[in-house]
Motif scaffolding. Structure first.
Motif, PDB file in Angstrom:
ATOM      1  N   CYS A  67       0.824  -1.426  -0.266  1.00 54.53           N
ATOM      2  CA  CYS A  67      -0.281  -0.243   0.121  1.00 54.53           C
ATOM      3  C   CYS A  67       1.079   1.518  -0.169  1.00 54.53           C
ATOM      4  O   CYS A  67       2.268   1.424   0.506  1.00 54.53           O
ATOM      5  CB  CYS A  67      -0.787  -0.305   1.151  1.00 54.53           C
ATOM      6  SG  CYS A  67      -0.132   0.056   3.064  1.00 54.53           S
ATOM      7  N   TRP A  68       0.322   2.429  -0.528  1.00 52.46           N
ATOM      8  CA  TRP A  68       1.178   3.746  -0.706  1.00 52.46           C
ATOM      9  C   TRP A  68       1.175   4.746   0.591  1.00 52.46           C
ATOM     10  O   TRP A  68      -0.038   4.237   0.890  1.00 52.46           O
ATOM     11  CB  TRP A  68       0.920   4.294  -2.466  1.00 52.46           C
ATOM     12  CG  TRP A  68       2.116   5.230  -3.059  1.00 52.46           C
ATOM     13  CD1 TRP A  68       2.386   6.056  -2.691  1.00 52.46           C
ATOM     14  CD2 TRP A  68       2.838   5.164  -3.766  1.00 52.46           C
ATOM     15  NE1 TRP A  68       3.691   6.708  -3.076  1.00 52.46           N
ATOM     16  CE2 TRP A  68       3.571   5.977  -3.959  1.00 52.46           C
ATOM     17  CE3 TRP A  68       2.818   3.675  -4.596  1.00 52.46           C
ATOM     18  CZ2 TRP A  68       4.763   5.982  -4.928  1.00 52.46           C
ATOM     19  CZ3 TRP A  68       3.762   3.653  -6.126  1.00 52.46           C
ATOM     20  CH2 TRP A  68       4.508   4.404  -5.768  1.00 52.46           C
ATOM     21  N   VAL A  69       1.885   5.211   1.402  1.00 49.33           N
ATOM     22  CA  VAL A  69       1.930   6.287   2.406  1.00 49.33           C
ATOM     23  C   VAL A  69       1.045   7.347   1.280  1.00 49.33           C
ATOM     24  O   VAL A  69       1.693   8.314   0.523  1.00 49.33           O
ATOM     25  CB  VAL A  69       2.676   6.282   2.628  1.00 49.33           C
ATOM     26  CG1 VAL A  69       2.745   7.479   3.634  1.00 49.33           C
ATOM     27  CG2 VAL A  69       3.430   4.719   3.225  1.00 49.33           C
ATOM     28  N   PRO A  70      -0.220   7.553   1.646  1.00 52.08           N
ATOM     29  CA  PRO A  70      -0.882   8.647   1.456  1.00 52.08           C
ATOM     30  C   PRO A  70       0.151   9.960   1.763  1.00 52.08           C
ATOM     31  O   PRO A  70       0.624  10.750   2.108  1.00 52.08           O
ATOM     32  CB  PRO A  70      -1.993   9.451   2.181  1.00 52.08           C
ATOM     33  CG  PRO A  70      -2.741   8.489   2.313  1.00 52.08           C
ATOM     34  CD  PRO A  70      -0.525   7.266   2.929  1.00 52.08           C
ATOM     35  N   HIS A  71       0.450  10.737   0.475  1.00 49.88           N
ATOM     36  CA  HIS A  71       0.945  12.358   0.203  1.00 49.88           C
ATOM     37  C   HIS A  71       2.417  12.117   0.275  1.00 49.88           C
ATOM     38  O   HIS A  71       3.374  12.728   0.750  1.00 49.88           O
ATOM     39  CB  HIS A  71       0.642  12.884   1.276  1.00 49.88           C
ATOM     40  CG  HIS A  71      -0.829  12.959   1.537  1.00 49.88           C
ATOM     41  ND1 HIS A  71      -1.938  13.242   1.015  1.00 49.88           N
ATOM     42  CD2 HIS A  71      -1.443  12.981   2.037  1.00 49.88           C
ATOM     43  CE1 HIS A  71      -3.437  13.282   1.221  1.00 49.88           C
ATOM     44  NE2 HIS A  71      -2.850  12.745   2.491  1.00 49.88           N
ATOM     45  N   GLU A  72       3.019  10.474   0.167  1.00 47.22           N
ATOM     46  CA  GLU A  72       4.190  10.349   0.957  1.00 47.22           C
ATOM     47  C   GLU A  72       4.956   9.940  -1.049  1.00 47.22           C
ATOM     48  O   GLU A  72       4.214   8.759  -1.153  1.00 47.22           O
ATOM     49  CB  GLU A  72       4.960   9.684   2.068  1.00 47.22           C
ATOM     50  CG  GLU A  72       4.337  10.510   3.497  1.00 47.22           C
ATOM     51  CD  GLU A  72       5.256  11.900   2.950  1.00 47.22           C
ATOM     52  OE1 GLU A  72       6.142  11.692   2.597  1.00 47.22           O
ATOM     53  OE2 GLU A  72       5.435  12.793   4.235  1.00 47.22           O
ATOM     54  N   SER A 111      -2.609   4.708   7.404  1.00 46.09           N
ATOM     55  CA  SER A 111      -3.879   5.465   7.784  1.00 46.09           C
ATOM     56  C   SER A 111      -3.783   7.177   6.722  1.00 46.09           C
ATOM     57  O   SER A 111      -2.678   6.600   6.160  1.00 46.09           O
ATOM     58  CB  SER A 111      -3.946   6.340   8.868  1.00 46.09           C
ATOM     59  OG  SER A 111      -2.587   7.254   9.077  1.00 46.09           O
ATOM     60  N   GLU A 112      -5.563   7.415   6.785  1.00 41.33           N
ATOM     61  CA  GLU A 112      -5.410   8.064   6.042  1.00 41.33           C
ATOM     62  C   GLU A 112      -4.709  10.152   6.242  1.00 41.33           C
ATOM     63  O   GLU A 112      -3.674  10.533   5.194  1.00 41.33           O
ATOM     64  CB  GLU A 112      -6.734   9.645   5.885  1.00 41.33           C
ATOM     65  CG  GLU A 112      -8.059   8.337   4.781  1.00 41.33           C
ATOM     66  CD  GLU A 112      -9.129   9.150   5.321  1.00 41.33           C
ATOM     67  OE1 GLU A 112      -9.405  10.070   5.316  1.00 41.33           O
ATOM     68  OE2 GLU A 112      -9.990   8.136   5.051  1.00 41.33           O
ATOM     69  N   ASP A 113      -3.861   9.974   6.814  1.00 41.08           N
ATOM     70  CA  ASP A 113      -2.712  10.805   7.506  1.00 41.08           C
ATOM     71  C   ASP A 113      -1.537  10.748   6.768  1.00 41.08           C
ATOM     72  O   ASP A 113      -0.651  10.954   7.152  1.00 41.08           O
ATOM     73  CB  ASP A 113      -3.414  11.699   8.884  1.00 41.08           C
ATOM     74  CG  ASP A 113      -2.839  10.579  10.378  1.00 41.08           C
ATOM     75  OD1 ASP A 113      -2.486   9.295   9.493  1.00 41.08           O
ATOM     76  OD2 ASP A 113      -3.648  10.856  10.986  1.00 41.08           O
ATOM     77  N   GLY A 114      -1.052   9.265   7.089  1.00 40.92           N
ATOM     78  CA  GLY A 114       0.176   8.559   6.807  1.00 40.92           C
ATOM     79  C   GLY A 114       1.037   8.524   7.736  1.00 40.92           C
ATOM     80  O   GLY A 114       1.836   8.420   7.733  1.00 40.92           O
ATOM     81  N   HIS A 115      -0.005   8.648   8.776  1.00 40.49           N
ATOM     82  CA  HIS A 115       0.335   8.883  10.291  1.00 40.49           C
ATOM     83  C   HIS A 115       1.463   7.388  10.883  1.00 40.49           C
ATOM     84  O   HIS A 115       2.129   7.260  11.426  1.00 40.49           O
ATOM     85  CB  HIS A 115      -0.074   9.892  11.242  1.00 40.49           C
ATOM     86  CG  HIS A 115       0.267  11.114  11.253  1.00 40.49           C
ATOM     87  ND1 HIS A 115      -0.161  12.245  11.909  1.00 40.49           N
ATOM     88  CD2 HIS A 115       1.223  11.689   9.918  1.00 40.49           C
ATOM     89  CE1 HIS A 115       0.062  13.501  11.281  1.00 40.49           C
ATOM     90  NE2 HIS A 115       0.930  12.418  10.108  1.00 40.49           N
ATOM     91  N   LYS A 116       0.138   6.765  10.600  1.00 44.73           N
ATOM     92  CA  LYS A 116       0.589   5.002  11.548  1.00 44.73           C
ATOM     93  C   LYS A 116      -0.642   4.184  10.171  1.00 44.73           C
ATOM     94  O   LYS A 116      -0.901   4.050   9.396  1.00 44.73           O
ATOM     95  CB  LYS A 116      -0.722   4.636  12.395  1.00 44.73           C
ATOM     96  CG  LYS A 116      -0.668   6.095  13.910  1.00 44.73           C
ATOM     97  CD  LYS A 116      -1.836   6.139  14.700  1.00 44.73           C
ATOM     98  CE  LYS A 116      -1.939   6.793  15.724  1.00 44.73           C
ATOM     99  NZ  LYS A 116      -1.683   8.179  15.341  1.00 44.73           N
ATOM    100  N   CYS A 117       0.209   2.692  11.126  1.00 43.68           N
ATOM    101  CA  CYS A 117       0.240   1.830   9.678  1.00 43.68           C
ATOM    102  C   CYS A 117      -0.608   0.698  10.707  1.00 43.68           C
ATOM    103  O   CYS A 117       0.177   0.239  11.305  1.00 43.68           O
ATOM    104  CB  CYS A 117       1.308   1.103   8.694  1.00 43.68           C
ATOM    105  SG  CYS A 117       2.602   0.560   9.316  1.00 43.68           S
ATOM    106  N   ILE A 118      -1.350   0.151   9.792  1.00 40.04           N
ATOM    107  CA  ILE A 118      -1.195  -1.523  10.564  1.00 40.04           C
ATOM    108  C   ILE A 118      -1.201  -2.913   9.270  1.00 40.04           C
ATOM    109  O   ILE A 118      -1.140  -2.715   8.033  1.00 40.04           O
ATOM    110  CB  ILE A 118      -2.795  -1.818  10.686  1.00 40.04           C
ATOM    111  CG1 ILE A 118      -3.462  -1.267  10.540  1.00 40.04           C
ATOM    112  CG2 ILE A 118      -3.183  -1.038  12.403  1.00 40.04           C
ATOM    113  CD1 ILE A 118      -5.388  -2.006   9.976  1.00 40.04           C
TER     114      ILE A 118
END
Length: 239
Positions: A67-72, A111-118
């Motif tokens: 999965c791609w990290v949003p905005h990064e 996560s949508e803000d790109g701060h966390k992942c699961i």
């Protein structure tokens, strides 16, 4: 790649892996595609031309999900070697390796803000069978674990913040159960048993109140989050 409003023939094909493709992720600006395979390889593609721009291979890195990290420019990847890797798409180099888990990592989401992942783990009899929340920022530490399934956890998703007063996530497992968790505390808030469905293979957020869950035996289940008696999850249709 198909055009949803175009002809039935593919618009573009991306041929380059030697074995089954097990993960793909599109960049936030829709210009690049990253694919992963059981051939231990990640490929980065130019979507417009179909040309492979970068290739990276690591021994025993059998890709299970991307999965791609949003905005990064970063791509998160899980693997059968029990490792979670963060790749920098600028050159397709490993930017970070999270601490290895005890079981195969089957899935990941950011996560949508790109701060966390699961990520979630394989397992049996309650051994393994967990989801793990990680910090994607500077520390990149493990934040929380979600334990309660008894077989492989195949999918995990962040749920829309509008659904509850606290941040929540959902997991689906080969034990035929979907669970909703308090993201911050790890407490299980609700369990839905989809008896007769066989192993549950994936989850996706449908809209602000619904989830789609795929199963081996009964197709796709439409699930709805309700609040009539607290936070609940109910099956409303199956396809």
């Amino acid at each position: 790649m198909w055009d949803l409003r175009g002809p039935s023939q593919p618009r573009q094909q991306f041929s380059g892996h030697a074995m089954v493709v097990t993960g793909l992720a599109v960049s936030p600006d829709s210009s690049q595609l990253c694919t992963g395979s059981r051939d231990n390889t990640l490929l980065l593609w130019d979507i417009g031309t179909g040309r492979c721009a970068e290739r990276a291979s690591i021994s025993r890195n059998l890709v299970t999900h991307l999965c791609w990290v949003p905005h990064e420019p970063y791509v998160l990847q899980t693997s059968e070697d029990k490792t979670i890797r963060l790749w920098d798409s600028r050159g397709l180099q490993v930017a970070h390796i999270f601490p290895a888990k005890q079981h195969i990592q089957t899935y990941c989401e950011v996560s949508e803000d790109g701060h966390k992942c699961i990520s979630c783990s394989s397992g049996f009899g309650g051994e393994g069978c967990e989801a793990t929340l990680w910090d994607l920022r500077q520390t990149r530490n493990r934040i929380c674990e979600y334990k309660g399934h008894f077989q492989t956890v195949a999918s995990c998703v962040f749920l829309p913040r509008a659904l509850a007063s606290m941040p929540i996530i959902a997991t689906s497992s080969h034990d035929c159960k979907v669970k909703i968790w308090n993201q911050d505390t790890g407490a299980c808030l609700f369990t839905l048993s989809l008896d007769g469905s066989g192993p549950l293979t994936s989850l996706a957020v449908g809209d602000t109140v619904s989830l789609l869950c795929a199963s081996f035996s009964r197709g796709i289940h439409l699930l709805r989050v309700e609040h009539s008696r607290g936070l609940e999850l109910r099956e409303v249709a199956a396809f």
